[in-house]
Design an enzyme around this catalytic site. Structure first.
Site, mmCIF file in Angstrom:
data_model
loop_
_atom_site.group_PDB
_atom_site.id
_atom_site.type_symbol
_atom_site.label_atom_id
_atom_site.label_comp_id
_atom_site.label_asym_id
_atom_site.label_seq_id
_atom_site.Cartn_x
_atom_site.Cartn_y
_atom_site.Cartn_z
ATOM 1 N N HIS A 168 0.823 -1.211 0.000
ATOM 2 C CA HIS A 168 0.000 0.000 0.000
ATOM 3 C C HIS A 168 0.858 1.261 0.000
ATOM 4 O O HIS A 168 1.279 1.736 1.051
ATOM 5 C CB HIS A 168 -0.897 -0.039 1.253
ATOM 6 N N HIS A 202 0.694 4.930 -2.423
ATOM 7 C CA HIS A 202 0.185 5.713 -3.574
ATOM 8 C C HIS A 202 1.396 6.335 -4.263
ATOM 9 O O HIS A 202 2.154 7.069 -3.613
ATOM 10 C CB HIS A 202 -0.765 6.802 -3.091
ATOM 11 N N HIS A 237 -9.976 1.057 0.485
ATOM 12 C CA HIS A 237 -9.704 1.954 1.613
ATOM 13 C C HIS A 237 -10.971 2.046 2.475
ATOM 14 O O HIS A 237 -12.001 2.544 2.019
ATOM 15 C CB HIS A 237 -9.352 3.355 1.125
ATOM 16 N N GLU A 264 -10.530 4.141 7.824
ATOM 17 C CA GLU A 264 -9.445 5.111 8.037
ATOM 18 C C GLU A 264 -10.071 6.420 8.527
ATOM 19 O O GLU A 264 -9.987 6.772 9.693
ATOM 20 C CB GLU A 264 -8.667 5.335 6.728
ATOM 21 N N ASP A 314 1.825 4.188 2.761
ATOM 22 C CA ASP A 314 0.721 5.043 2.295
ATOM 23 C C ASP A 314 1.201 6.181 1.368
ATOM 24 O O ASP A 314 1.203 6.014 0.163
ATOM 25 C CB ASP A 314 -0.087 5.577 3.477
ATOM 26 N N ASP A 315 1.593 7.310 1.929
ATOM 27 C CA ASP A 315 2.101 8.462 1.145
ATOM 28 C C ASP A 315 3.328 8.992 1.894
ATOM 29 O O ASP A 315 3.273 10.074 2.513
ATOM 30 C CB ASP A 315 1.026 9.559 1.068
HETATM 31 N N1 LIG Z 1 -4.458 7.844 3.049
HETATM 32 C C1 LIG Z 1 -5.288 7.917 2.006
HETATM 33 N N2 LIG Z 1 -6.595 7.633 2.156
HETATM 34 C C2 LIG Z 1 -7.435 7.700 1.120
HETATM 35 N N3 LIG Z 1 -7.074 8.063 -0.106
HETATM 36 C C3 LIG Z 1 -5.794 8.368 -0.310
HETATM 37 N N4 LIG Z 1 -5.148 8.766 -1.416
HETATM 38 C C4 LIG Z 1 -3.861 8.967 -1.097
HETATM 39 N N5 LIG Z 1 -3.654 8.706 0.208
HETATM 40 C C5 LIG Z 1 -4.855 8.328 0.728
HETATM 41 ZN ZN LIG Z 2 -3.865 4.793 1.023
#
Ligand SMILES: Nc1ncnc2[nH]cnc12
Ligand SMILES: [Zn+2]
Length: 322
Positions: free
Chosen positions: A11, A13, A189, A192, A270-271
């Site tokens: 996971h 992005h 997703h 969260e 994640d990011d």
């Molecule tokens: N943490 C996240 N939750 C939902 N969509 C996303 N797109 C990029 N990061 C995300």
């Molecule tokens: Zn994500």
């Protein structure tokens, strides 16, 4: 220290993996002003809504196949240097379309980056096409139909990301039917930004093998039991959750509780630069802050490979590499 441990992630992005320095270089290349989104070398956002705005602005700095190849190669090469043997990147052909590059070239560029990183380091990579909740079900269906064409062999999965507080999973079942029929692995997703009901929705309406995050399932003890009983794999991203204030700190994060309840859990970034983390740092947090032993962390990595959207010979090879 976890640097010596093998790692895998399910996971991340891909645009969200852009280091601010690369974003600045891209902005220079195209003569764009990014002072609104990068200050003092860090991305500027305050909540999920402004995070998405910042994310989209960063995505718009990648405009050619080569730009995307560079991004994927740089990210996967950094992962490999930290001991990572497998990574699934979440990709959004909608970004390729928005910038005028087109979805095919977007995927070709990313695939070239994955292949270049594999040639250099041996890291294996796959792409999961995502639909975006806040773009609505119609746009999602168009993207699902595109994903079903299997435009590149490295596309092996399908995800739903974006603003979880908009729409319900039930609005996207047609998209998931299309992706499932095309043989793509499914993850969503959920749990969260929204609570346990959102995870329950995903399981009831789509039955994905994995949930992206899923951590707020902890609010419903029956749901946690169901996740454990059904063997659904949770792609947890503790650093992201704390950065977005889903939980106030790592002590309050439910990763340990979910694992102790029998849920299959994995570690993910994640990011990463948006949330001041990296996959290596997620492993470090699990080890040094949450107190997981090396054996417990290894079992999360094994779970990631077991749940990866890869063909069986690749899975066997990756498991043997652990
Ligand atoms: N943490 C996240 N939750 C939902 N969509 C996303 N797109 C990029 N990061 C995300
Ligand atoms: Zn994500």
């Amino acid at each position: 220290m976890t640097r010596h441990l093998k790692k895998a992630e399910l996971h991340c992005h891909i645009e969200g993996a852009t280091p601010p320095e690369l974003a600045l270089a891209q902005a220079g290349k195209y003569g764009l002003d990014v002072s609104e989104i990068i200050r003092d070398g860090a991305y500027v956002w305050t909540d999920f809504t402004s995070f998405v705005k910042c994310y989209d602005a960063v995505a718009s700095l990648f405009r050619t196949e080569e730009d995307y190849a560079l991004l994927a190669e740089a990210y996967l090469t950094e992962l490999a240097a930290a001991g990572t043997i497998y990574s699934e990147i979440i990709v959004s052909p909608d970004h390729g379309n928005t910038i005028g590059l087109g979805a095919d070239a977007y995927l070709r560029g990313l695939a070239a980056g994955i292949e270049a990183a594999r040639a250099k380091t041996g890291i294996e990579g796959r792409m999961l096409i995502t639909i975006i909740r806040h773009m609505g079900p119609e746009a999602a269906e168009r993207t699902a139909l595109y994903a079903a064409k299997r435009a590149h062999p490295l596309v092996t999965g399908f995800n739903l990301a974006g603003e979880e507080r908009m729409h319900r999973v039930a609005d996207f079942t047609r998209s998931f039917d299309i992706a499932r029929d095309a043989g793509l692995g499914l993850t969503i997703h959920a749990g969260e930004l929204s609570g346990a009901f959102s995870v329950r929705d995903a399981l009831d309406h789509v039955r994905p093998s994995r949930i992206s995050h899923g951590v707020r399932a902890i609010e419903d003890v029956d749901l946690v039991k169901r996740i454990a009983d059904e063997g659904v794999v949770l792609e947890t991203c503790p650093g992201s959750n704390v950065a977005l204030q889903v939980f106030p700190d790592f002590a309050a994060h439910p990763l340990r509780a979910l694992r102790d309840a029998g849920c299959r859990v994995t570690l993910n970034s994640d990011d990463p630069p948006f949330f001041h983390t990296s996959l290596l740092q997620e492993y470090e947090i699990a080890s040094q802050v949450m107190g997981f032993s090396d054996a417990e962390i290894d079992s999360m990595t094994r779970t990631a490979i077991e749940a990866a959207f890869v063909d069986e010979p690749t899975r066997t090879r990756l498991l043997a590499a652990l």
